[in-house]
Design an enzyme around this catalytic site. Sequence first.
Site, PDB file in Angstrom:
ATOM      1  N   GLU A  28      39.507  14.977 -19.561  1.00 18.09           N
ATOM      2  CA  GLU A  28      39.183  16.355 -19.921  1.00 18.09           C
ATOM      3  C   GLU A  28      38.364  17.041 -18.830  1.00 18.09           C
ATOM      4  O   GLU A  28      38.567  18.226 -18.538  1.00 18.09           O
ATOM      5  CB  GLU A  28      38.423  16.378 -21.255  1.00 18.09           C
ATOM      6  CG  GLU A  28      39.231  15.871 -22.445  1.00 18.09           C
ATOM      7  CD  GLU A  28      40.519  16.658 -22.659  1.00 18.09           C
ATOM      8  OE1 GLU A  28      40.550  17.863 -22.312  1.00 18.09           O
ATOM      9  OE2 GLU A  28      41.491  16.073 -23.171  1.00 18.09           O
ATOM     10  N   HIS A  31      40.646  18.297 -16.173  1.00 21.20           N
ATOM     11  CA  HIS A  31      41.273  19.572 -16.541  1.00 21.20           C
ATOM     12  C   HIS A  31      40.326  20.736 -16.257  1.00 21.20           C
ATOM     13  O   HIS A  31      40.720  21.750 -15.661  1.00 21.20           O
ATOM     14  CB  HIS A  31      41.625  19.577 -18.038  1.00 21.20           C
ATOM     15  CG  HIS A  31      42.831  18.795 -18.394  1.00 21.20           C
ATOM     16  ND1 HIS A  31      44.012  18.849 -17.694  1.00 21.20           N
ATOM     17  CD2 HIS A  31      43.055  17.934 -19.436  1.00 21.20           C
ATOM     18  CE1 HIS A  31      44.914  18.063 -18.259  1.00 21.20           C
ATOM     19  NE2 HIS A  31      44.352  17.488 -19.315  1.00 21.20           N
TER      20      HIS A  31
END
Length: 229
Positions: A28, A31
């Site tokens: 994450e 990202h």
Amino acid sequence: MFELDFTASIRHLTVAFVPLMLGIILHEVAHGWMALRRGDATAAMLGRLTLNPFPHIDPLGLFVFVITSLSGSFVFGWAKPVPINPRNFKHLVKDTMLVSAAGPGCNFLLAVAFALLLRFLLVIFPVETWGHDAIWIFFFLMFRSGILINLSLAWINLLPIPPLDGSKILWGLLPPSLSYHYMRLERYGMLILILMLATGMLGTILLPLVRGSFNGIVSLILPIEYATL
């Protein structure tokens, strides 16, 4: 028998905990980091570009991880998706594809990192001398699990099923007339994944990908006796 099974389950959980937490959190963060590079600071402003696990923890994803670890089945879990605002991208299609690819790419890099750690362990503390030591066994299993878990996370997220990362990469490659209808499948994405898992289709697709990439990575880094899965 119950005590033996319970002990094995707890050992499986502890061995998998660090690799999976690193895998899903850094996935994450990757990202969000790539989104920041492409002009969207949403994740950064909300404090999601951090290795502190608490902002990333999804209670259901953590629960699934504990259950799959204790059951000895396919270990899986997930974190809260980082917030992304594509309106801030300079090039919507290209930047969306790059942000989507960053998460699985991070997991592939983590798999290589765990393979290097495993190589370091085998060179500095040879199995012939340390193979019966409980601490050595723990780190051997953890590093090996780190390779497998991160390859699994990478490949499952690359599946072209909305809203997984692979679907956004494929979306960017499709003609506009098809991409719109394709992304409308997102409402059925979780149902599709559950059906694939229940029927065994998910394992049938992922196992050759994970095995092939595992064998490829470790054959380049580890001694030949550890280079197959």
